[in-house]
Design a protein around this motif. Structure first.
Motif, PDB file in Angstrom:
ATOM      1  N   ASP A   1      -4.910  -9.306  -3.384  1.00  0.00           N
ATOM      2  CA  ASP A   1      -3.554  -8.785  -3.526  1.00  0.00           C
ATOM      3  C   ASP A   1      -2.543  -9.918  -3.628  1.00  0.00           C
ATOM      4  OD1 ASP A   1      -4.499  -6.237  -3.432  1.00  0.00           O
ATOM      5  OD2 ASP A   1      -4.023  -5.909  -1.305  1.00  0.00           O
ATOM      6  N   ILE A   2      -2.718 -10.910  -2.792  1.00  0.00           N
ATOM      7  CA  ILE A   2      -1.774 -12.030  -2.782  1.00  0.00           C
ATOM      8  C   ILE A   2      -1.826 -12.770  -4.118  1.00  0.00           C
ATOM      9  CG2 ILE A   2      -1.212 -14.229  -1.682  1.00  0.00           C
ATOM     10  CD1 ILE A   2      -2.333 -13.078   0.936  1.00  0.00           C
TER      11      ILE A   2
ATOM     12  N   TYR B   1      -1.748  -5.995   5.254  1.00  0.00           N
ATOM     13  CA  TYR B   1      -3.106  -6.432   4.939  1.00  0.00           C
ATOM     14  C   TYR B   1      -3.062  -7.840   4.330  1.00  0.00           C
ATOM     15  CZ  TYR B   1      -3.777  -1.414   5.410  1.00  0.00           C
ATOM     16  OH  TYR B   1      -3.769  -0.130   5.865  1.00  0.00           O
ATOM     17  N   THR B   2      -4.074  -8.615   4.691  1.00  0.00           N
ATOM     18  CA  THR B   2      -4.130  -9.996   4.173  1.00  0.00           C
ATOM     19  C   THR B   2      -5.220 -10.114   3.119  1.00  0.00           C
ATOM     20  OG1 THR B   2      -5.624 -10.612   5.974  1.00  0.00           O
ATOM     21  CG2 THR B   2      -3.252 -10.988   6.321  1.00  0.00           C
TER      22      THR B   2
ATOM     23  N   GLN C   1       8.074 -13.988  -2.411  1.00  0.00           N
ATOM     24  CA  GLN C   1       7.490 -14.188  -1.080  1.00  0.00           C
ATOM     25  C   GLN C   1       6.517 -13.051  -0.795  1.00  0.00           C
ATOM     26  OE1 GLN C   1       7.426 -16.396   1.212  1.00  0.00           O
ATOM     27  NE2 GLN C   1       9.278 -17.625   1.267  1.00  0.00           N
ATOM     28  N   TYR C   2       5.520 -13.315   0.037  1.00  0.00           N
ATOM     29  CA  TYR C   2       4.556 -12.310   0.518  1.00  0.00           C
ATOM     30  C   TYR C   2       4.694 -12.287   2.037  1.00  0.00           C
ATOM     31  CZ  TYR C   2       0.275  -9.489   0.274  1.00  0.00           C
ATOM     32  OH  TYR C   2      -0.633  -8.456   0.338  1.00  0.00           O
TER      33      TYR C   2
ATOM     34  N   ARG D   1       0.845  -1.193   0.000  1.00  0.00           N
ATOM     35  CA  ARG D   1       0.000   0.000   0.000  1.00  0.00           C
ATOM     36  C   ARG D   1       0.880   1.243   0.000  1.00  0.00           C
ATOM     37  NH1 ARG D   1      -5.311  -1.327   1.667  1.00  0.00           N
ATOM     38  NH2 ARG D   1      -5.684  -3.421   0.822  1.00  0.00           N
ATOM     39  N   MET D   2       1.027   1.844  -1.188  1.00  0.00           N
ATOM     40  CA  MET D   2       1.813   3.068  -1.331  1.00  0.00           C
ATOM     41  C   MET D   2       1.007   4.075  -2.143  1.00  0.00           C
ATOM     42  SD  MET D   2       5.705   1.840  -2.116  1.00  0.00           S
ATOM     43  CE  MET D   2       5.258   1.204  -3.737  1.00  0.00           C
TER      44      MET D   2
END
Length: 503
Positions: free
Chosen positions: A102-103, A97-98, A114-115, A69-70
């Motif tokens: 997004d993942i 945030y999960t 990796q996340y 989140r930018m």
């Protein structure tokens, strides 16, 4: 222990450390990640995607750690661009945030490595970046290897063809050592004709007669010569392991099966399987082997699925399998499956003319192995080898040559260097005593009659010199050691000394 042993390992120069780019709009997060990573890596920081893009255009970055989140552009969207423009850079997303979308987008679109979820653990972050750097280096090495292989494919093909040609020449039927007119000529001629056809072959013969050598020659003369040649001595391992060795097994199929194992039949796909001493297998294993040969497929131990295999089977045994079939120790249906054509390897005693050329070849090969090249066999030594029946065949002859090389000195091997059983010539034969039975024997082979004549001459000279071996050797033009070897070979060394005899 020296003081130096307490010093920390040397730190590589800063220019040699991998470069990590941290992209996060929060300065505190940038600082925290820098402090975690700066001992092992060079760390650059950027507060936005635009600033990170500027770094990437100027530096070769190994790993990017990017916040999701930018302002302006999300981390996944930026890393998708990185994937397209700088694909070798390893991409890692860090987010508080999960969001499953997004993942999924990070995995599918940006190809992230990796996340990592906030709050992150320093040790975990450090280990993740280390692993990412290692993965990048391995990937770069693999890419270079692929390029090298692609560029070197013609050379590799040429090298493979050259090695294959060398193998075919080394195992050609003409390279099987034998004398002109040897009984082995007919066997090799028949095998050469059979090699062109994909038929199972059974090779019979005593241990040490060269059954494996014939099987290899048959393989390299066949259309399958470019495929593997694998062999298994069925007598060397128990049946419980033989099935796994030949057909393979799955992990956990039995105690000790810690991983999958590909059997020899699968490894030989497109080539030849040589089953030596097949007559030693149990009826239970014979049933399983018969199924594989009939159906052209096998089922690894513990596997529910069958695997197709394309192999030619060449089997060998020292037993007479027809007698084993009649006795109920070998399955008749398996016998007819493996004995498409039967070849009989003659024993060495049945081809005495081959002893000399085989001994000469073994002398060259074993002499080179033992660091004594250029050796030769004396006439008395060669005659001694030809006279012996060789119950152990070529394997025993090789061992005898090796023993003689180890126990002798000089460039010529004398007969005295051989073991006592070889020096006595034909086991159990006692030649006629000329004093009681003058003249040539009325029966026997040519070799036996020649030995009888030689024994008569030796005995006559020894009697005339009252068994003085030094004088007898001088008259016969032999060394004392050569005379002793002849006496031992002909069984005369055990003759009783006459009255007044002297050594």
């Amino acid at each position: 222990m020296s003081a130096d042993s307490f010093l920390p390992p040397p730190v590589p120069p800063a220019d040699d450390l991998p470069l990590v780019l941290v992209v996060d709009d929060e300065v505190r997060s940038q600082d925290a990640m820098r402090r975690t990573l700066d001992e092992d890596f060079r760390v650059l920081t950027a507060g936005s995607a635009d600033e990170a893009r500027d770094w990437l255009q100027r530096q070769e970055v190994d790993v990017i750690l990017c916040d999701q989140r930018m302002p302006g552009q999300t981390g996944v969207a930026f890393l998708k661009e990185v994937r397209e423009r700088w694909p070798e850079t390893v991409r890692i997303v860090i987010s508080g945030y999960t969001d499953s979308e997004d993942i999924i987008a990070g995995i599918n679109d940006a190809g992230i490595y990796q996340y990592i979820l906030k709050p992150w653990v320093p040790d975990h972050l450090l280990q993740t970046v280390r692993t990412a750097v290692e993965a990048r280096h391995l990937q770069r090495g693999l890419s270079r290897l692929e390029l090298d292989l692609r560029a070197g494919a013609p050379a590799l093909r040429e090298r493979r063809q050259r090695r294959l040609g060398e193998a075919r020449a080394a195992f050609d039927f003409e390279r099987i050592v034998r004398a002109p007119g040897s009984p082995l000529d007919g066997v090799c001629d028949m095998a050469a004709r059979l090699a062109r056809y994909d038929l199972p072959v059974l090779i019979l013969g005593e241990s040490g007669t060269g059954k494996e050598l014939l099987a290899r020659a048959l393989h390299y003369a066949s259309p399958r010569h470019a495929g593997p040649f694998v062999l298994e001595n069925c007598a060397a391992i128990p049946d419980t392991l033989l099935e796994s060795e030949l057909f393979g097994h799955k992990r956990g199929a039995f105690t000790g099966a810690f991983e999958d194992h590909v059997g020899l039949f699968q490894r030989a796909h497109g080539g030849t399987v040589f089953l030596d001493e097949i007559g030693e297998t149990s009826p239970a294993f014979q049933v399983k082997l018969l199924r594989v040969l009939q159906e052209g497929e096998l089922r690894p131990v513990g596997s529910p699925r069958a695997v197709p295999v394309d192999v030619r089977v060449v089997a060998a045994t020292h037993r007479q399998l027809e007698e084993e079939v009649r006795a109920g120790r070998f399955r008749e249906d398996l016998y007819y499956r493996i004995a498409g054509v039967t070849l009989q390897m003659p024993a060495l005693r049945e081809r005495p003319g081959d002893v000399a050329p085989i001994a000469q070849r073994l002398l060259q090969d074993v002499g080179a192995e033992l660091g004594r090249p250029g050796l030769r066999l004396g006439d008395d030594a060669l005659a001694c080898l030809v006279a012996y029946p060789w119950p152990g065949n070529i394997r025993e002859l090789r061992n005898e040559i090796a023993r003689a090389i180890a126990l002798s000195e000089g460039a010529e091997l004398p007969a005295a260097a051989f073991s006592p059983r070889v020096l006595r010539g034909r086991a159990g034969t006692r030649l006629p005593d000329p004093a009681g039975q003058p003249g040539l024997p009325a029966s026997g082979t040519l070799q036996e009659r020649l030995e009888a004549v030689e024994a008569m001459v030796l005995r006559e000279v020894l009697l005339r010199h009252r068994w003085n071996k030094t004088r007898a050797a001088a008259e016969l033009g032999l060394s004392r050691m050569g005379l002793r070897a002849k006496l031992q070979r002909l069984g005369l060394d055990e003759a009783p000394f006459h009255a007044g005899a002297s050594a």
